[in-house]
Design an enzyme around this catalytic site. Structure first.
Site, short mmCIF file in Angstrom:
data_model
loop_
_atom_site.label_atom_id
_atom_site.label_comp_id
_atom_site.label_asym_id
_atom_site.label_seq_id
_atom_site.Cartn_x
_atom_site.Cartn_y
_atom_site.Cartn_z
N HIS A 30 60.51 29.62 65.42
CA HIS A 30 60.72 29.66 66.87
C HIS A 30 59.69 30.60 67.51
N ASP A 65 32.10 20.90 84.77
CA ASP A 65 32.97 20.78 83.61
C ASP A 65 32.99 22.15 82.95
N TRP A 91 58.10 36.32 63.09
CA TRP A 91 56.78 35.95 63.60
C TRP A 91 55.80 37.10 63.43
N SER A 122 40.36 28.15 66.90
CA SER A 122 40.53 27.37 68.13
C SER A 122 40.58 28.28 69.35
N SER A 123 41.36 29.35 69.26
CA SER A 123 41.46 30.25 70.41
C SER A 123 40.13 30.92 70.72
N HIS A 135 49.85 43.47 70.30
CA HIS A 135 50.14 43.90 71.66
C HIS A 135 49.22 43.23 72.68
N GLU A 144 48.03 40.51 72.43
CA GLU A 144 48.54 39.14 72.44
C GLU A 144 49.64 38.96 73.49
N TYR A 184 49.98 40.48 76.23
CA TYR A 184 49.38 40.43 77.56
C TYR A 184 48.58 39.16 77.75
N SER A 186 49.58 34.91 91.70
CA SER A 186 48.72 35.42 92.76
C SER A 186 48.08 34.32 93.57
N HIS A 218 53.55 51.23 69.76
CA HIS A 218 54.90 51.34 70.34
C HIS A 218 55.87 50.35 69.69
N HIS A 219 55.33 49.43 68.89
CA HIS A 219 56.21 48.55 68.12
C HIS A 219 56.63 49.21 66.82
N THR A 224 50.62 47.59 86.36
CA THR A 224 51.53 46.47 86.54
C THR A 224 52.31 46.64 87.84
N LYS A 243 50.43 45.48 90.78
CA LYS A 243 50.49 44.04 90.98
C LYS A 243 51.78 43.63 91.67
N ARG A 257 68.53 42.50 65.56
CA ARG A 257 67.98 41.16 65.71
C ARG A 257 67.77 40.52 64.34
C1 HEA Z 1 57.16 32.37 74.85
C2 HEA Z 1 57.92 32.61 73.94
C3 HEA Z 1 59.38 32.30 73.82
C4 HEA Z 1 60.19 31.43 74.52
C5 HEA Z 1 59.83 30.51 75.64
C6 HEA Z 1 61.50 31.56 73.95
C7 HEA Z 1 62.60 30.83 74.36
C8 HEA Z 1 63.89 30.99 73.88
N1 HEA Z 1 64.29 31.87 72.89
FE1 HEA Z 1 63.04 33.07 71.81
N2 HEA Z 1 61.82 34.28 70.74
C9 HEA Z 1 60.47 34.44 70.92
C10 HEA Z 1 59.71 33.87 71.91
C11 HEA Z 1 60.19 32.93 72.83
N3 HEA Z 1 61.47 32.49 72.93
C12 HEA Z 1 59.94 35.33 69.93
C13 HEA Z 1 58.48 35.78 69.81
C14 HEA Z 1 61.01 35.71 69.13
C15 HEA Z 1 61.00 36.67 67.95
C16 HEA Z 1 60.99 35.92 66.67
C17 HEA Z 1 61.16 36.85 65.53
O1 HEA Z 1 62.09 37.65 65.52
O2 HEA Z 1 60.33 36.77 64.61
C18 HEA Z 1 62.18 35.04 69.67
C19 HEA Z 1 63.47 35.21 69.16
C20 HEA Z 1 64.59 34.64 69.73
C21 HEA Z 1 65.93 34.97 69.34
C22 HEA Z 1 66.32 36.01 68.31
C23 HEA Z 1 66.40 35.42 66.99
C24 HEA Z 1 66.72 36.43 65.96
O3 HEA Z 1 66.48 37.61 66.16
O4 HEA Z 1 67.23 36.00 64.92
C25 HEA Z 1 66.78 34.19 70.11
C26 HEA Z 1 68.23 34.23 70.01
O5 HEA Z 1 68.92 33.81 70.83
C27 HEA Z 1 65.95 33.39 70.96
C28 HEA Z 1 66.43 32.48 71.88
C29 HEA Z 1 65.61 31.75 72.75
C30 HEA Z 1 66.12 30.73 73.64
C31 HEA Z 1 67.55 30.31 73.76
C32 HEA Z 1 65.02 30.26 74.34
C33 HEA Z 1 65.05 29.18 75.39
O6 HEA Z 1 64.24 29.53 76.46
C34 HEA Z 1 64.60 27.88 74.78
C35 HEA Z 1 64.80 26.75 75.71
C36 HEA Z 1 65.22 25.50 74.98
C37 HEA Z 1 64.53 24.36 75.01
C38 HEA Z 1 63.27 24.28 75.74
C39 HEA Z 1 64.95 23.17 74.24
C40 HEA Z 1 64.79 21.89 74.99
C41 HEA Z 1 65.08 20.78 74.10
C42 HEA Z 1 66.26 20.12 74.04
C43 HEA Z 1 67.42 20.45 74.87
C44 HEA Z 1 66.43 19.04 73.09
C45 HEA Z 1 65.87 17.77 73.59
C46 HEA Z 1 65.09 17.17 72.50
C47 HEA Z 1 64.14 16.27 72.67
C48 HEA Z 1 63.80 15.70 73.97
C49 HEA Z 1 63.35 15.81 71.48
N4 HEA Z 1 64.63 33.68 70.71
C1 HEA Z 2 54.57 38.70 78.05
C2 HEA Z 2 54.81 39.52 77.16
C3 HEA Z 2 55.14 40.97 77.29
C4 HEA Z 2 54.90 41.86 78.33
C5 HEA Z 2 54.20 41.61 79.63
C6 HEA Z 2 55.45 43.11 77.90
C7 HEA Z 2 55.38 44.27 78.67
C8 HEA Z 2 55.76 45.52 78.21
N1 HEA Z 2 56.36 45.81 77.01
FE1 HEA Z 2 56.92 44.45 75.61
N2 HEA Z 2 57.23 43.16 74.09
C9 HEA Z 2 56.90 41.83 74.08
C10 HEA Z 2 56.29 41.13 75.09
C11 HEA Z 2 55.85 41.70 76.27
N3 HEA Z 2 56.03 42.99 76.66
C12 HEA Z 2 57.31 41.22 72.85
C13 HEA Z 2 57.12 39.76 72.46
C14 HEA Z 2 57.91 42.23 72.10
C15 HEA Z 2 58.58 42.14 70.74
C16 HEA Z 2 57.73 41.81 69.61
C17 HEA Z 2 58.56 41.71 68.37
O1 HEA Z 2 58.88 42.76 67.80
O2 HEA Z 2 58.89 40.58 67.97
C18 HEA Z 2 57.81 43.44 72.90
C19 HEA Z 2 58.26 44.68 72.47
C20 HEA Z 2 58.03 45.85 73.15
C21 HEA Z 2 58.23 47.15 72.58
C22 HEA Z 2 58.69 47.46 71.15
C23 HEA Z 2 60.16 47.54 71.10
C24 HEA Z 2 60.66 47.68 69.73
O3 HEA Z 2 60.43 46.79 68.90
O4 HEA Z 2 61.28 48.70 69.46
C25 HEA Z 2 57.90 48.06 73.56
C26 HEA Z 2 57.96 49.54 73.39
O5 HEA Z 2 57.33 50.26 74.05
C27 HEA Z 2 57.48 47.31 74.72
C28 HEA Z 2 57.05 47.87 75.93
C29 HEA Z 2 56.51 47.15 76.97
C30 HEA Z 2 56.03 47.77 78.20
C31 HEA Z 2 56.05 49.22 78.54
C32 HEA Z 2 55.54 46.74 78.96
C33 HEA Z 2 54.89 46.89 80.31
O6 HEA Z 2 53.73 46.12 80.38
C34 HEA Z 2 55.80 46.52 81.44
C35 HEA Z 2 55.26 47.01 82.76
C36 HEA Z 2 56.03 46.52 83.94
C37 HEA Z 2 56.90 47.23 84.69
C38 HEA Z 2 57.25 48.64 84.35
C39 HEA Z 2 57.61 46.62 85.85
C40 HEA Z 2 56.86 46.61 87.15
C41 HEA Z 2 56.42 47.94 87.60
C42 HEA Z 2 56.84 48.54 88.74
C43 HEA Z 2 57.77 47.89 89.69
C44 HEA Z 2 56.21 49.83 89.05
C45 HEA Z 2 57.10 50.99 89.10
C46 HEA Z 2 57.82 51.23 87.85
C47 HEA Z 2 57.97 52.40 87.25
C48 HEA Z 2 57.25 53.64 87.61
C49 HEA Z 2 58.98 52.49 86.15
N4 HEA Z 2 57.56 45.97 74.44
CU CU Z 3 53.62 45.75 72.81
#
Ligand code: HEA
Ligand code: HEA
Ligand code: CU
Ligand code: CUA
Lengths: 517, 380, 325
Positions: free
Chosen positions: A68, A97, A133, A161-162, A245, A247, A249, A260, A294-295, A320, A323, A442
């Site tokens: 997933h 293009d 993942w 590819s990327s 990380h 990634e 962003y 925007s 921070h992870h 952020t 923005k 989790r």
């Molecule tokens: C962009 C990234 C992204 C997106 C969009 C989502 C979307 C969703 N995620 Fe995702 N999730 C991750 C990124 C994302 N996740 C990542 C990185 C992890 C961590 C993995 C890890 O721990 O290693 C995670 C882990 C994660 C967990 C924790 C699992 C665990 O710790 O064991 C859960 C649990 O509820 C969850 C739930 C969901 C759900 C309900 C959605 C929903 O938004 C999904 C929406 C559902 C659909 C879009 C399905 C539509 C299809 C149908 C209804 C069937 C129809 C079929 C046909 C037509 C063929 N996700």
């Molecule tokens: C699109 C993807 C995305 C984005 C944008 C962010 C944004 C941020 N993330 Fe997140 N993060 C993930 C995707 C993302 N993260 C994923 C996938 C994981 C889990 C990976 C895994 O373990 O599987 C993760 C996990 C993760 C962790 C690790 C947690 C843990 O495993 O224990 C932390 C810890 O610092 C963190 C911090 C942040 C912070 C500080 C931002 C900041 O960029 C957010 C900044 C934004 C704001 C703060 C809001 C707007 C600001 C204001 C309105 C201004 C005023 C606010 C203040 C002065 C407070 N993220």
């Molecule tokens: Cu991070």
């Protein structure tokens, strides 16, 4: 060349060098992967509906979680953004293009093969990757299922590819802007992608490096991630997150760009603080390289490291925030209407900010000792990814679809889709904050009884959200098949070169570059 | 749909969400299990306070930002026929909203940093040190200066997990041998792992530390209240990651001492027992118990295999005794087959080996005595 | 930067017709990696969909096919160039493409250098009982950190008879290492000669480039030829060094982290030298057999020479951090 239209049949898609065709390919591929990744998520949610093991066994549950995450990140979100870049960047900067059209098609066609290789491992002996993942060693090396080798090579070619895709985008932006299209006149979507492409080129090779080390540890007896030979499992995490990380962003910056573009259009007012938007994006990109650990607050880093990474991470809230404030101020004293793309964008700003707040809480290192590896983290990243990246993509599709296919989507259906998604998403992911804080780890297939209620709610929400995405597919197909014809301008106050060409956009646009004042 | 309805409902849902979350996490939260535990140590309370502080700051910022947004959506909606303004920058405003958040962040960062430094005390003055080792999927506790060590397995039965029996109160959070520590005493944990990465987490102590194979991390705690505290492994560690709970029994110092004494006596008694001859039938029945508790997860109820190889018909279990014993005592490096020499005592090892060689179609007819196992261990 | 280009540039931006190359490139790339994965799993006794002593043919098929596609692809590009299809602008795209590609390669090496720094400055000392996590040494009693690491933690712990955990494999350190032997023995030290060769070759390719720009094709061919030769000699010496390492030094991939980092860094570098030398060889053939380059238009040559300089710079990094310090 130049004047002829597309080839017919399958060969059009296999052999094309046209940025619009390739954009379309990317977008459909991404949507297919979104459904696949979504189905995996639904398996997870179905299993977590109740305590106890009902539908799947723990081995398979771990494979679902892993696949997933991988499919959503590498298969759904990233290709969707590349697809949008393909469609939009040349049209926005007045280029004929992409800079390197054949390589462009190659970048795309690698992906189906890579995902075939990765997904087919679900059916082989030992099962698919099951180590999350983030594939931490040694679970992903010494203790991994045999499919790990295929996973590693899939990551390699996906990375290729990327990188090629990003080089193409950078070359296009630097080299193919129409006369007068200076850097500081570029639409923000182009800017955010420009910066994203740098991030990609900088970090995808690092990912390739770390999976190569895994490959060597598994098959050739090296000891990068084994203390017995003088290595360290934590080394894996440092390298992985140096990629990981930036990634995350990569998955949000293009969405920032999209929002925007959309908010000014429907606020009928120019974007507030264009320059600071550009600088903020660049700052976020820069900071993203120095916050990776921070992870890893709980891996036992020396305190100096903890403090450095905590402060650096918190700092990201500043650009952020800039923005977010700019978007809100753009709306302030505008004249706002609420078409579907705008609804998605507004929801983006609100819900992304909520996700950002929880990110900031996670960044507080001492508190992260309690949050880490709980559903609070899951809630955080789904709030930034689903209403962040995914809503951004959906907003973009509604906004530009009329330009792409020449037909208006049905506004009522679009709004219905929005509200269903909005409600579904919050019902799914909001309760995860609570169970996370209350102590649910989790990546577990079964949980203690006190977490039952909220998990049940989340599961219901997930199916609602999932169903509304099938509805989305229906809306998009309906629009492509027919509907009210779109004008060239499409949105009354949209600005940019892409609105100066006919709807649907002809196969070749800007073969002679426009002059930008 | 276009126009007035949308912003209003959007505003409502948004505001509802925000208030909902704020209210939900406030006081009654604890009762409902919605919020972080305050725990039973100074550190855990400190972290809780920090968590709430940051949370409320975010709520306030959220209310301000979303407030302006909803106001604009309502006041400046197109359907009212408002004419848009045209301004698009203001250096002073932009500087303000760069500087103010930065100041807020510094205000958050300072207490966070000092909290962190408190936690990072290396606790060399601790009265008691426990070496905690994560195994797939159990914990080993070794009281370093007391000569006591044992494994701690989840106690919840497979039948409960598979919905055959009703689930008990502490479903998934109960173990056979909890860690026992004295209250009001500084306890130092040395945390490591034997195979993959695990993480030892007890929310009530706010101790979460990754257990890295080949490296030692440290953590410490001073528990203030007696009680049973439950946690779970917090790092994906393979199949049964969800099934390796942690239970800590914090008891008065005197109670701890008598528990420790009993444990030490037990160890001495065991040393005696090892020397005694065991009958074949005793070994077989003891072996079945050990097998069903320790081995069944990987080797299946009928020795048919799973994560591990089949034992029924296995060349090892039907081969030379020494080699069989060696697999049991030393494990197979780099696989899930652990070195059980450290996990099972001599009697248990003798029993399970005997049982494996004489079950599910294996009929070697031989057996091994605890004392032989003891000698084997000494020799290797 | 080129923020506004003259209008005439754009008239000719060459957008190629649809092409079969990309899909075949993807297909063969897929077969290559699928074959490699299958082969590796077979080698390590891990299951894979295909088993047997023929599986290396998948890899070979993929590789041959992929090479063929690349050959056709580059030929096509060169042909288009000779036909004058690309405008100056498209050539700029190629330049950027190559530069950013090299940047991505830099980042690839960065990962491995990062691993080396981490191990040498943090993990190694911790295992040896120094620094913040000195307590780790409890698990590896008797292990002392030293670089090059001649005795692995596993060996040391086994020797001291302690109880050991977390063993995944047999790692025993080398008997001899490749590090700088001191100024006295310097001239018998292969890396010194390798350094001289590679640095010289960077110079010779530079001379060739200048010669080409001056229009002196004879001189260019000569110096380019010399560069290729130097590259090949380097590869041979490197191969000899590996042979020595395996046969006489006990320095192998299994020799703990010193062997791992040594071979991965020098190995990937050597691999890149091979690619670079091959590219230069192709350029040499294009120059001698086809007379492809003109003083104004010789991007292929330039790209290969940039790549060569990049490989050279990586070597300097290796000399410092792998061999000397
Ligand atoms: C962009 C990234 C992204 C997106 C969009 C989502 C979307 C969703 N995620 Fe995702 N999730 C991750 C990124 C994302 N996740 C990542 C990185 C992890 C961590 C993995 C890890 O721990 O290693 C995670 C882990 C994660 C967990 C924790 C699992 C665990 O710790 O064991 C859960 C649990 O509820 C969850 C739930 C969901 C759900 C309900 C959605 C929903 O938004 C999904 C929406 C559902 C659909 C879009 C399905 C539509 C299809 C149908 C209804 C069937 C129809 C079929 C046909 C037509 C063929 N996700
Ligand atoms: C699109 C993807 C995305 C984005 C944008 C962010 C944004 C941020 N993330 Fe997140 N993060 C993930 C995707 C993302 N993260 C994923 C996938 C994981 C889990 C990976 C895994 O373990 O599987 C993760 C996990 C993760 C962790 C690790 C947690 C843990 O495993 O224990 C932390 C810890 O610092 C963190 C911090 C942040 C912070 C500080 C931002 C900041 O960029 C957010 C900044 C934004 C704001 C703060 C809001 C707007 C600001 C204001 C309105 C201004 C005023 C606010 C203040 C002065 C407070 N993220
Ligand atoms: Cu991070
Ligand atoms: Cu042990 Cu998770």
């Amino acid at each position: 060349m130049g004047d002829h239209g597309p080839a017919k049949g399958l060969s059009r898609w296999l052999f094309t060098t046209n940025h619009k065709d390739i954009g379309t390919l990317y977008l459909w591929f991404s949507f297919a992967m979104f459904l696949v990744g979504g189905i995996f998520a639904l398996v997870i949610r179905a299993e977590l509906f109740e305590p106890g093991l009902q539908i799947v066994q723990p081995e398979f549950f771990n494979q679902m979680t892993t696949m997933h995450g991988l499919v959503m990140v590498f298969g759904a979100v990233m290709p969707a953004f590349v697809g949008l870049a393909n469609w939009l960047v040349p049209m926005m900067i007045g280029a004929p293009d992409m800079a390197l059209p054949r390589m462009n098609n190659w970048s795309f066609w690698i992906l189906p093969f890579a995902f075939f290789m990765m997904l087919s491992s679900l059916f082989v002996e030992g099962g698919a990757p099951n180590f999350g993942w983030t594939f931490y060693a040694p679970l992903s090396t010494t203790y991994a299922p045999p499919s790990v080798t295929f996973f590693i090579f899939a990551v390699h070619i996906m990375g290729a590819s990327s990188i090629m895709g990003s080089i193409n985008i950078i070359a296009t932006i630097m080299n193919l802007r129409a006369p007068g299209m200076t850097y500081m006149k570029m639409p923000l979507f182009v800017w955010t992608w420009f910066i994203t492409a740098y991030l990609l080129i900088a970090v995808m090779p690092v990912l390739a490096g770390v999976v190569t080390m895994m490959l060597m540890d598994i098959h050739f007896g090296t000891s990068f991630f084994s203390a017995a030979g003088g290595g360290d499992p934590v080394l894996f995490q440092h390298i992985f997150w140096f990629f990981g990380h930036p990634e995350v962003y990569i998955m949000i910056l293009p969405a920032f760009g999209i929002v925007s573009q959309i908010i000014p259009t429907f606020s009928r007012k120019p974007l507030f603080g264009y320059d600071s938007m550009v600088y903020a994006t660049a700052s976020i990109a820069f900071l993203s390289f120095i916050v990776w650990a921070h992870h890893m607050f709980t891996v036992g880093m020396p305190i100096a490291g903890e403090l450095f990474f905590m402060w650096a991470t918190m700092l990201i809230a500043v650009p952020t925030g800039v923005k977010v404030f700019n978007w809100v101020t753009t709306m302030f004293r505008g004249s706002i209407s609420f078409e579907t793309p705008m609804l998605f964008s507004i929801a983006f700003v609100i819900l992304f900010t909520i996700g950002g707040f929880s990110g900031l809480m996670l960044a507080i290192a001492p508190a992260d000792f309690q949050y880490h590896d709980t559903y609070f983290v899951v809630a955080h990243f789904h709030y930034v990814l689903v209403p962040g990246a995914i809503f951004g993509i959906m907003a973009a599709v509604y906004y530009w679809l009329p330009k792409w296919c020449g037909n208006m989507y049905d506004e009522t259906l679009g709004k219905t889709h929005f509200w269903l998604s909005f409600v579904g998403l919050n019902v799914t992911f909001f309760p995860m904050h609570f169970v996370g804080l209350a102590g649910m780890p989790r990546r577990i297939p079964d949980y203690a009884l006190q977490f039952a209620d909220f998990n049940q709610i989340a599961s219901v929400g997930a199916f609602l959200f999932g169903a509304s995405q099938v509805f989305f597919m229906f809306i998009v197909i309906k629009t492509i098949m027919g509907g009210k014809k779109a004008t060239d301008q499409v949105w009354e106050s949209a600005e940019g070169l892409e609105w100066t060409i006919p709807s649907p956009a002809p196969y070749h646009t800007f073969t002679t570059p426009p002059e930008v004042k | 749909m276009r126009g007035a309805l949308a912003p209003k409902s959007c505003a409502l849902v948004g505001a509802g969400l925000l208030l909902g979350s704020a209210a939900a996490v406030a006081e009654p939260a604890e009762r409902w299990g919605l919020n972080m535990t305050q725990g039973v140590t100074e550190i855990s309370r400190g972290i809780y306070d920090l968590h709430m502080l940051i949370f409320w700051i975010c709520v306030v910022i959220g209310i301000l930002v979303f407030g302006v947004m909803f106001y604009s959506m309502y006041k400046y909606r197109h359907s009212r026929g408002v004419k848009p303004a045209t301004f698009h920058e203001s250096t002073s405003v932009e500087i303000a909203w760069t500087v103010i958040p930065a100041i807020i962040l510094i205000a958050m960062g300072i207490p966070a940093s000092s909290m962190l430094m408190e936690m990072y005390d290396d606790a060399e003055d601790a009265e008691l040190s426990v070496l905690v080792t994560g195994y797939q999927w159990k914990w080993k506790y070794e009281y370093m200066d007391e000569g006591v060590s044992y494994f701690s397995n989840m106690r919840t039965s497979r039948d409960e997990i598979n919905n055959i029996e009703p689930k008990g109160e502490h479903y998934l959070l109960e173990v056979d041998n909890p860690l026992v520590i004295p209250t009001h005493t500084k306890v130092r944990f040395l945390i490591t792992a034997n195979d993959v990465i695990h993480a030892w987490w007890v929310p009530a102590f706010a101790v979460k530390q990754d257990a890295i194979p080949g490296f030692i991390n440290t953590a410490w705690t001073i528990v203030e209240e007696e009680g049973v505290y439950r946690g779970q492994c917090a790092e994906l560690c393979g199949r049964d990651h969800g099934f390796m709970p942690i239970v800590v029994n914090a008891v008065e110092k005197s109670e701890y001492n008598s528990w420790l004494g009993a444990r030490q006596a037990e160890a001495a008694e065991l040393a005696q027992l090892i020397k005694q001859e065991q009958s074949f039938d005793d070994l077989m029945s003891a072996g079945r118990d050990v097998y069903n508790k320790q081995c069944v997860v990987c080797h299946g109820a009928n020795g048919e295999g799973g994560v591990g190889n089949a034992i029924a018909g296995s060349p090892i279990a039907t081969g030379a005794m020494d080699q069989h014993l060696s697999v049991m005592v030393n494990g197979v490096a780099g696989t899930a087959m652990q070195a059980f020499g450290a996990q099972l005592n001599e009697i248990e090892l003798a029993a399970v080996v005997t049982y494996s060689r004489n079950s599910w179609g294996n009929n070697m007819g031989d057996s091994i005595q605890p004392v032989d196992v003891y000698n084997f261990k000494q020799a290797n | 930067m080129s923020s506004s280009n003259s209008n005439s540039d754009y008239e000719h931006y060459y957008v190629p017709d649809s092409s079969k190359l990309p899909i075949f490139a993807s297909l063969f790339l897929f077969i290559t990696v699928y074959g490699a994965a299958t082969l590796f799993n077979n080698m390590s006794g891990m299951p894979a969909t295909f088993q047997g002593d023929w599986v290396h043919w998948i890899l070979i098929l993929g590789f041959v096919g992929f090479s063929w596609v690349l050959y056709v692809w580059f030929s096509t590009t060169i042909r288009e160039n000779l036909q004058g299809l690309p405008s100056a602008q498209l050539k700029r795209s190629y330049v950027m493409g190559m530069l950013w590609f090299i940047f991505s390669e830099v980042m690839f090496f960065f990962a491995f250098f990062g691993a080396l720094f981490y191990v040498r400055n943090l993990a190694g000392p911790w295992l040896g009982g120094e620094g913040d996590k000195a307590i780790t040494n409890l698990l590896w009693q008797g292990f002392q950190y030293d670089w090059p690491m001649m005795v692995t933690p596993q060996q040391a712990a086994e020797a001291s008879g302690g109880q050991i955990t977390a063993i995944t494999n047999e790692f025993s350190g080398p008997d001899k290492h490749m590090a700088f032997p001191g100024f006295g023995a310097m001239f018998g030290w292969l890396p010194l000669w390798n350094t001289i060769i590679l640095l010289t070759s960077s110079g010779t390719v530079h001379i060739a480039h200048h010669a080409l720009k001056e229009g002196n094709k004879q001189k260019m061919k000569l110096w380019l030829g010399i560069t290729v030769l130097l590259g090949i000699i380097f590869v041979f010496l490197q191969a000899y060094e590996y042979y020595e390492a395996y046969e006489h030094y006990g320095l192998t991939l299994n020799a703990g982290i010193y062997g791992s980092t040594f071979f991965m860094l020098t190995g990937f570098h050597g691999f890149h030298v091979c690619i670079g030398a091959f590219m230069l060889l192709v350029m040499w053939l294009r120059a001698t057999q086809r007379d492809h380059f003109t003083p104004e238009d010789h991007f292929g040559f330039e790209a290969a020479s940039w790549y060569w300089h990049f490989v050279d710079v990586v070597w300097v990094g290796l000399v410092f951090f792998v061999y000397i310090f």
